[in-house]
Design a protein around this motif. Structure first.
Motif, short mmCIF file in Angstrom:
data_model
loop_
_atom_site.label_atom_id
_atom_site.label_comp_id
_atom_site.label_asym_id
_atom_site.label_seq_id
_atom_site.Cartn_x
_atom_site.Cartn_y
_atom_site.Cartn_z
N SER A 5 0.83 -1.21 0.00
CA SER A 5 0.00 0.00 0.00
C SER A 5 0.86 1.26 0.00
N ASP A 40 -6.74 -2.82 -2.37
CA ASP A 40 -7.33 -2.56 -1.06
C ASP A 40 -6.80 -1.27 -0.42
N ARG A 43 -8.59 1.29 2.14
CA ARG A 43 -8.73 1.00 3.58
C ARG A 43 -7.69 1.79 4.39
N LYS A 47 -8.38 5.55 6.68
CA LYS A 47 -8.28 5.28 8.11
C LYS A 47 -8.33 6.57 8.91
N LYS A 88 -14.72 4.52 -7.70
CA LYS A 88 -13.68 4.13 -6.75
C LYS A 88 -12.35 4.82 -7.03
N LYS A 122 -16.85 -1.45 1.29
CA LYS A 122 -16.02 -2.56 1.79
C LYS A 122 -14.77 -2.05 2.52
N TYR A 123 -14.36 -0.81 2.17
CA TYR A 123 -13.09 -0.31 2.67
C TYR A 123 -13.23 0.85 3.65
#
Length: 449
Positions: A5, A40, A43, A47, A88, A122-123
């Motif tokens: 990431s 992903d 996510r 945060k 997205k 989802k994230y």
């Protein structure tokens, strides 16, 4: 944060820097590059943010912009996707390019394409989902309104503690019981009087028993104080409501929300709903009413293609995005209330971003336009023949009528129109193309990234 990431974020930020500084773009490609390395990554990017997701058929972009103004008045910098890049990859880009607020809350207000609500849910851990309305839109992509709502609910059900802030005047948003806390907003500014909606109105059947809904007040389409005379289904109690509507022009509206008077510098009843949604979100995040009223009373509240006014050689050219039957009809109702003569251009494309099905133009009540006060009407865009035929059926006087496929020639003809004010109604990609030309000719700063 994982090594993957971290690498993805570095690559995304670097690509944005290059695209922004050398190509004058970069609203979605940096997100695509980042996601190709780490699908992903959202996510990690999201945060620690308190997140508000805004979705629905009409009003997402302006509701997002107005909400950001309201929240900025209390919290300072708010992360958002102001370009309207609401899938997205665009949302990832918004996080990549954000300069963090070092003081106070970290808040993100995200306009989200309806089909992308479950994808990004989802994230993220949203504090609130905001639902503006659901109407027929891009049938080739979404299907009917209950199909679209099912996609949104898929995302909401991932977060049963998130608050749902919904337009209470829309029956569909009261059609299913949710475990989430729900806040409803809507109109309550008139005495009750029995009425029915036109037979071709979207979402006119009771979602509980399929009987035709009645209204004690109807604002437009299927929005209003609805009830079912067969099973008792009815509009829920509103927590925030328009209590008076005192003045409307094509350029502004003055109204009251729960006794607080406000003016927004953009016309159309549909935009009062957008302001009411922004006010409600502000209240949810503890912005006091007067702060919200002051923030919404901003002459610079217009955003890309939403009654954006451009001075073109002394002419006031108002760009208005149209994309579906209800939105088109509301725009037509707004411009016909202009007391001064005006010229009109309608630009129709049918690319993927516009929706390839153009049959929605037949639901707009062009016949109601005051043709005696419109001395020049122009049709253009890739599907100019479709909109030309529609206007001929509506009875546009041939003496006032012109058509042009080439948008460069369209702009030249707009400059030659006989009135000081010109309304340009255009689908999404047509607005992009026209704004790019206006930028190239120096009428606006920058096109659309």
């Amino acid at each position: 944060m994982t090594l993957k990431s971290s690498l993805a974020i570095t690559a995304g930020k670097s690509s944005y820097w290059f695209l922004h500084n050398f190509m004058h773009g970069g609203t979605s490609l940096p997100g695509k590059i980042t996601l190709s390395i780490d699908p992903d990554v959202l996510r990690d990017l999201a945060k620690d943010y308190e997140i508000v997701i805004i979705t629905g058929t009409n009003g997402k972009t302006l509701t997002t912009a107005l909400t950001v103004k309201v929240l900025q008045a209390k919290y300072g910098k708010i992360l958002t996707n102001p370009s309207g890049s609401n899938m997205k990859q665009g949302i990832v880009t918004a996080f990549l390019t954000n300069k963090k607020n070092k003081q106070g809350k970290k808040i993100a207000v995200l306009e989200t394409d309806e089909a992308n609500v479950p994808i990004i849910s989802k994230y993220l851990k949203p504090a609130a989902f905001v639902l503006t309305n659901l109407f027929r839109d891009q049938m080739d992509r979404y299907g009917e309104i209950y199909t679209t709502y099912a996609k949104i609910l898929e995302g909401i059900k991932m977060h049963p503690t998130a608050t749902v802030i919904a337009n209470g005047d829309a029956p569909i948003f009261n059609s299913q019981d949710l475990p989430n806390p729900v806040i409803y907003y809507g109109f309550n500014h008139q005495e009750d009087h029995e009425q029915m909606a036109p037979a071709n109105t979207d979402g006119l059947l009771c979602p509980k028993c399929q009987h035709i809904l009645h209204f004690k007040n109807r604002i437009y389409s299927n929005l209003g104080k609805y009830y079912c005379p067969n099973c008792g289904f009815k509009r829920p109690e509103l927590q925030y409501q328009v209590t008076d509507l005192s003045q409307q022009t094509p350029q502004s509206s003055t109204f009251m929300i729960d006794g607080h008077e406000m003016t927004i510098h953009i016309g159309g009843t549909y935009n009062i709903y957008n302001a009411l949604a922004a006010y409600t979100i502000g209240a949810f995040l503890e912005v006091d009413p007067q702060t919200a009223v002051t923030a919404l009373d901003d002459p610079n509240s217009k955003v890309f293609g939403r009654q954006e006014v451009v001075n073109v050689d002394g002419k006031e050219v108002t760009l208005i995005l149209v994309k579906n039957p209800v939105g088109l009809d509301q725009v037509l109702q707004m411009i016909k209330s202009d007391s001064e003569p005006f010229s009109l251009a309608i630009l129709l494309n049918a690319n993927y971003a516009d929706g390839i099905d153009t049959s929605w133009i037949w639901d707009g009540r062009f016949e109601d336009l005051p043709f005696d006060r419109i001395p020049a009407i122009l049709t253009g865009g890739e599907r100019y023949k479709d909109i030309t035929f529609r206007l001929r059926v509506a009875g546009v006087p041939e003496a006032n009528f012109d058509q042009e496929e080439d948008l460069e020639k369209v702009l030249q003809k707009i400059k030659q129109m006989p009135t000081d004010h010109v309304y340009v109604l255009a689908t999404y990609t047509a607005v992009l193309q026209l704004r790019k030309m206006l930028a190239q000719q120096g009428y606006i700063k920058g096109g659309m990234d």
